[in-house]
Design an enzyme around this catalytic site. Sequence first.
Site, PDB file in Angstrom:
ATOM      1  N   ARG A 187       0.800  -1.289   0.153  1.00  0.00           N
ATOM      2  CA  ARG A 187      -0.083  -0.034   0.101  1.00  0.00           C
ATOM      3  C   ARG A 187       0.908   1.311  -0.021  1.00  0.00           C
ATOM      4  O   ARG A 187       1.844   1.236   0.642  1.00  0.00           O
ATOM      5  CB  ARG A 187      -0.958   0.043   1.204  1.00  0.00           C
ATOM      6  CG  ARG A 187      -1.791   1.212   1.681  1.00  0.00           C
ATOM      7  CD  ARG A 187      -2.724   1.151   2.301  1.00  0.00           C
ATOM      8  NE  ARG A 187      -2.477   0.971   3.741  1.00  0.00           N
ATOM      9  CZ  ARG A 187      -3.352   1.022   4.648  1.00  0.00           C
ATOM     10  NH1 ARG A 187      -4.718   0.634   4.486  1.00  0.00           N
ATOM     11  NH2 ARG A 187      -2.705   0.871   6.067  1.00  0.00           N
ATOM     12  N   ARG A 207       0.824  -4.866  14.243  1.00  0.00           N
ATOM     13  CA  ARG A 207      -0.636  -4.484  14.047  1.00  0.00           C
ATOM     14  C   ARG A 207      -1.465  -5.790  13.973  1.00  0.00           C
ATOM     15  O   ARG A 207      -2.812  -5.624  14.333  1.00  0.00           O
ATOM     16  CB  ARG A 207      -0.723  -3.457  12.870  1.00  0.00           C
ATOM     17  CG  ARG A 207      -0.151  -1.901  13.334  1.00  0.00           C
ATOM     18  CD  ARG A 207       0.072  -1.429  11.840  1.00  0.00           C
ATOM     19  NE  ARG A 207      -1.150  -0.916  11.103  1.00  0.00           N
ATOM     20  CZ  ARG A 207      -1.434  -0.417   9.920  1.00  0.00           C
ATOM     21  NH1 ARG A 207      -0.416  -0.567   9.103  1.00  0.00           N
ATOM     22  NH2 ARG A 207      -2.605  -0.256   9.446  1.00  0.00           N
TER      23      ARG A 207
HETATM   24  P1  AMP Z   1      -5.948   2.744  11.062  1.00  0.00           P
HETATM   25  O1  AMP Z   1      -5.668   3.778   9.999  1.00  0.00           O
HETATM   26  O2  AMP Z   1      -7.351   2.313  11.300  1.00  0.00           O
HETATM   27  O3  AMP Z   1      -5.077   1.436  10.735  1.00  0.00           O
HETATM   28  O4  AMP Z   1      -5.103   3.382  12.464  1.00  0.00           O
HETATM   29  C1  AMP Z   1      -3.830   3.632  12.464  1.00  0.00           C
HETATM   30  C2  AMP Z   1      -3.248   3.659  13.822  1.00  0.00           C
HETATM   31  O5  AMP Z   1      -4.043   4.689  14.456  1.00  0.00           O
HETATM   32  C3  AMP Z   1      -3.258   2.369  14.644  1.00  0.00           C
HETATM   33  O6  AMP Z   1      -2.423   1.405  14.527  1.00  0.00           O
HETATM   34  C4  AMP Z   1      -3.646   2.730  16.039  1.00  0.00           C
HETATM   35  O7  AMP Z   1      -2.018   3.228  16.400  1.00  0.00           O
HETATM   36  C5  AMP Z   1      -4.268   4.365  15.849  1.00  0.00           C
HETATM   37  N1  AMP Z   1      -5.691   3.894  16.014  1.00  0.00           N
HETATM   38  C6  AMP Z   1      -6.674   4.255  15.012  1.00  0.00           C
HETATM   39  N2  AMP Z   1      -7.717   3.915  15.768  1.00  0.00           N
HETATM   40  C7  AMP Z   1      -7.641   3.457  17.093  1.00  0.00           C
HETATM   41  C8  AMP Z   1      -8.542   3.206  18.076  1.00  0.00           C
HETATM   42  N3  AMP Z   1      -9.849   2.983  17.941  1.00  0.00           N
HETATM   43  N4  AMP Z   1      -7.839   2.899  19.216  1.00  0.00           N
HETATM   44  C9  AMP Z   1      -6.598   3.116  19.473  1.00  0.00           C
HETATM   45  N5  AMP Z   1      -5.835   3.303  18.371  1.00  0.00           N
HETATM   46  C10 AMP Z   1      -6.353   3.626  17.062  1.00  0.00           C
END
Ligand code: AMP
Length: 220
Positions: free
Chosen positions: A125, A169
């Site tokens: 990506r 992740r």
């Molecule tokens: P994403 O774009 O949804 O994959 O989110 C990227 C990163 O943002 C994640 O790996 C977390 O570090 C943080 N993050 C996003 N949403 C959450 C959430 N609901 N709770 C905690 N951390 C979050």
Amino acid sequence: MIIILVGAPGSGKGTQAKQLSERYGLAHLSTGDIFRGEMAAKTALGEKAAAYVKSGQLVPDNIVTEMVAGRMDPASPKYLLDGFPRNLEQAHSFSKDLASMGLAVDLVVYLSLPEAEVVKRLTSRRVCAKCGEVFNLLSMPPKAPGKCDKCGGAVVQRDDDTQATVTRRLLVFRDLTEPLVAYYRAEGVLRQVDAAGAMDDVTKKVAAVIDGHLAETKKK
Ligand code: AMP
């Protein structure tokens, strides 16, 4: 209407949420996008979140739940949430916050994808550093290498899409986010959609689930 998209990183939550929020007139709330925006703008919230986001860990629950509640307007409760809630604690506090506004989660769509496919999608990506447009080196590369088709900005890899962080992740997803699926299934609001295949086909499948839910709600 409150709809939640749950899925491993790379399952296409963000892309699907953009399409579907437009189609159903829902506000798209992506906690990952909010954090990346706050980090780019170097706000206090962005500084607090940066170390967690960059290393693939979850930002502490109190920061996230407050941030989400602060962005919801109870007068117009039409949301498509992507990336939140991410663990059981967040799900419980979110249900409480919604109940205090006389609301509840209507539907949770789980975009399921085998782990090998997740790793392949995430490590290939790329995103535009300027406008956020998403590309994939294998399935949807930019027309000119390294340059955004939409705005001409630089197309780069997200800090947290590197192999090492992707592995972290995925572990976080398995340990913390998968139990959410069981929780919402028990609540009777979960629908599972196979997220492998072309983006448009997955959008059609999710839309069919939402349409089915809307038709059921009308009957009641
Ligand atoms: P994403 O774009 O949804 O994959 O989110 C990227 C990163 O943002 C994640 O790996 C977390 O570090 C943080 N993050 C996003 N949403 C959450 C959430 N609901 N709770 C905690 N951390 C979050």
